[in-house]
Design an enzyme around this catalytic site. Structure first.
Site, PDB file in Angstrom:
ATOM      1  N   TRP A  46      79.621  -7.392  58.500  1.00  0.00           N
ATOM      2  CA  TRP A  46      80.086  -7.346  59.963  1.00  0.00           C
ATOM      3  C   TRP A  46      79.413  -8.308  60.850  1.00  0.00           C
ATOM      4  O   TRP A  46      79.729  -8.359  62.119  1.00  0.00           O
ATOM      5  CB  TRP A  46      79.577  -5.835  60.589  1.00  0.00           C
ATOM      6  CG  TRP A  46      80.873  -4.885  59.713  1.00  0.00           C
ATOM      7  CD1 TRP A  46      79.990  -3.386  58.908  1.00  0.00           C
ATOM      8  CD2 TRP A  46      81.916  -4.781  60.116  1.00  0.00           C
ATOM      9  NE1 TRP A  46      81.478  -3.388  58.601  1.00  0.00           N
ATOM     10  CE2 TRP A  46      82.068  -3.355  58.736  1.00  0.00           C
ATOM     11  CE3 TRP A  46      82.812  -5.487  60.592  1.00  0.00           C
ATOM     12  CZ2 TRP A  46      83.338  -3.500  58.615  1.00  0.00           C
ATOM     13  CZ3 TRP A  46      84.630  -5.094  59.952  1.00  0.00           C
ATOM     14  CH2 TRP A  46      84.415  -4.338  59.467  1.00  0.00           C
ATOM     15  N   ASP A  67      74.877  -4.575  67.754  1.00  0.00           N
ATOM     16  CA  ASP A  67      76.083  -4.021  67.193  1.00  0.00           C
ATOM     17  C   ASP A  67      75.539  -3.161  67.114  1.00  0.00           C
ATOM     18  O   ASP A  67      75.268  -2.729  65.807  1.00  0.00           O
ATOM     19  CB  ASP A  67      77.062  -4.846  66.621  1.00  0.00           C
ATOM     20  CG  ASP A  67      78.580  -4.721  65.618  1.00  0.00           C
ATOM     21  OD1 ASP A  67      78.141  -3.015  65.651  1.00  0.00           O
ATOM     22  OD2 ASP A  67      78.824  -4.868  64.295  1.00  0.00           O
ATOM     23  N   LYS A 112      82.033   6.837  64.050  1.00  0.00           N
ATOM     24  CA  LYS A 112      81.440   7.179  63.376  1.00  0.00           C
ATOM     25  C   LYS A 112      80.628   8.245  63.951  1.00  0.00           C
ATOM     26  O   LYS A 112      80.255   8.973  63.837  1.00  0.00           O
ATOM     27  CB  LYS A 112      80.608   6.494  63.363  1.00  0.00           C
ATOM     28  CG  LYS A 112      81.431   5.333  62.431  1.00  0.00           C
ATOM     29  CD  LYS A 112      80.972   3.259  62.126  1.00  0.00           C
ATOM     30  CE  LYS A 112      81.612   2.202  61.878  1.00  0.00           C
ATOM     31  NZ  LYS A 112      82.177   2.523  60.468  1.00  0.00           N
TER      32      LYS A 112
HETATM   33  N1  PMP Z   1      81.073  -3.322  62.931  1.00  0.00           N
HETATM   34  C1  PMP Z   1      80.365  -2.557  62.270  1.00  0.00           C
HETATM   35  C2  PMP Z   1      78.712  -2.626  62.256  1.00  0.00           C
HETATM   36  C3  PMP Z   1      80.854  -1.988  61.439  1.00  0.00           C
HETATM   37  O1  PMP Z   1      80.066  -0.536  60.946  1.00  0.00           O
HETATM   38  C4  PMP Z   1      82.698  -1.585  62.027  1.00  0.00           C
HETATM   39  C5  PMP Z   1      83.446  -0.690  61.675  1.00  0.00           C
HETATM   40  N2  PMP Z   1      82.815  -0.404  59.917  1.00  0.00           N
HETATM   41  C6  PMP Z   1      82.753  -2.990  63.011  1.00  0.00           C
HETATM   42  C7  PMP Z   1      82.236  -3.850  63.067  1.00  0.00           C
HETATM   43  C8  PMP Z   1      84.226  -2.619  63.228  1.00  0.00           C
HETATM   44  O2  PMP Z   1      84.687  -1.927  63.651  1.00  0.00           O
HETATM   45  P1  PMP Z   1      86.817  -1.745  64.183  1.00  0.00           P
HETATM   46  O3  PMP Z   1      86.817  -1.528  62.730  1.00  0.00           O
HETATM   47  O4  PMP Z   1      86.822  -0.321  64.707  1.00  0.00           O
HETATM   48  O5  PMP Z   1      86.802  -2.698  64.684  1.00  0.00           O
END
Ligand code: PMP
Length: 362
Positions: A104, A173, A197
């Site tokens: 991420w 994040d 989550k």
């Molecule tokens: N950052 C983290 C730490 C994540 O776990 C996720 C999704 N698993 C995201 C960003 C991306 O989120 P989204 O799919 O809602 O854009």
């Protein structure tokens, strides 16, 4: 009669608190005795004014952050904010620092490069993303506009024990661990999280942003891309996801009603300990993917001796109502996501299944 529920270890969308689900089910039909459901009320109505007010209040109370912080309910998932954050905060000639701890942050880095220079001040790539850095491994970042990091690495199963100690605006994040524990956000400038989550439904993003940092954001962006405009409009620049905001409000209220962040942290620690203990006492049959000091309490990642055993483990667990245990498609292995709403009983059932599987197949 409603279907019986199974333990859902999916990484997100993920298990929701049952009392929140029950309330959302009722409120989809009619909220607050109005005879109109939450998905049907105008976002300018007095009913939705109250929903928004309650959600902001619950988030502010759980976070413990004062009035100097804006609380924004946004859309586009955390992924869209990988683009909007540098668009808003990375001006001409400026650079952003990143701690690259896995998927991420690796995805966020090229989005920042579209708007300025990027310095990756630490990367876990060469050790297979199996840990996060210690404080002494992060250099001073003062020349950068901000430092972006990911508190919990959902796919790899690693987590920061506390924020990096740097003298630069921090952007965190916290998609997969927001409000799962006590955490010091006071030295941060932005904390953002996809809601699916720990705090709600997918498609919704909760952003906490310090007012003084927000005032440094670019002022010439199209309104829908501008955090300042979203803040000015109180998260109602256009029609917001009203159901999603209600879900975040109710999840935060549920955290407060079940003892707040200290109690949540202690439950989450006990849950994770059950699974890490099953790994450690398996005589090497299960191998944790993360270094002990960097282990996530939200996403427990581990391997079995081979792919065939991993597939059998995931399949047989599912037959015992333990669902969603396959690791991310890019990472493989097994991953148990045990966010706030996963009951202790779910972790006990999984730990017991792990012991039984290792006994029979080890
Ligand atoms: N950052 C983290 C730490 C994540 O776990 C996720 C999704 N698993 C995201 C960003 C991306 O989120 P989204 O799919 O809602 O854009």
């Amino acid at each position: 009669m409603a279907d019986a529920r199974r333990f859902n270890f999916s990484s997100g969308p993920a298990t929701m608190p049952e009392t929140v689900l029950a309330q959302l089910r009722d409120e989809l039909w009619s909220i607050g005795g109005t005879g109109i459901g939450i998905g049907e009320h105008s976002h300018r109505s007095a009913t939705f004014d109250r929903v928004l007010h309650e959600a902001v209040h619950a988030v502010r109370t759980v976070s413990g952050l004062g009035d100097g912080w804006e609380i924004l309910f946004l859309q586009g998932g955390a992924t869209m904010h990988f683009s909007l954050l540098p668009m808003n905060f990375l001006g001409e000639g400026r650079s952003a620092a990143f701690i690259d701890t896995g998927t991420w942050t690796t995805k966020a880095i090229p989005e920042a490069r579209r708007h300025g220079a990027v310095a990756v001040v630490w990367s876990g790539e060469r050790h297979g993303w199996d840990r996060v850095p210690g404080h002494s491994e992060i250099p001073p970042c003062t020349k950068h506009a901000y430092l972006h990091y990911c508190a919990n690495n959902t796919i790899e199963g690693t987590q920061f024990a506390g924020p990096p100690e740097v003298d630069v605006p921090l952007i965190c994040d916290s998609s997969s661990d927001l409000f799962s524990r006590r955490y010091d956000f006071r030295n941060h400038s932005v904390v953002f999280a996809s809601a699916q989550k720990n705090i709600g439904l997918s498609g919704n993003v909760l952003m906490l942003v310090r007012g003084d940092f927000l005032s440094t954001a670019r002022g010439d962006l199209s309104p829908m891309l501008s955090y300042r405009e979203h803040a000015k409009a109180g998260s109602r620049l256009n029609t917001p996801n009203t159901l999603g905001i209600r879900a975040i409000g109710l999840c935060c209220r549920w955290i407060l009603d079940t003892g707040g962040l200290a109690a949540m942290e202690s439950r989450n620690e006990s849950k994770a300990a059950l699974l890490y203990d099953a790994i450690e006492t398996s005589g090497g049959f299960y191998r944790g993917c993360a270094h002990a000091a960097s282990r996530s309490r939200m996403n427990i990642t581990f391997r079995l001796p081979n792919d065939a055993l991993e597939a059998a483990f995931i399949e047989e667990a599912s037959q015992q109502d333990l669902d969603g245990l396959a690791g991310h498609r890019s990472f493989g292995g097994v991953r148990a996501s045990i966010y706030n709403a996963m009951p202790i009983a779910g972790c006990e059932a999984l730990a017991s299944f792990m012991r039984q599987f290792a006994r029979l197949r080890g």
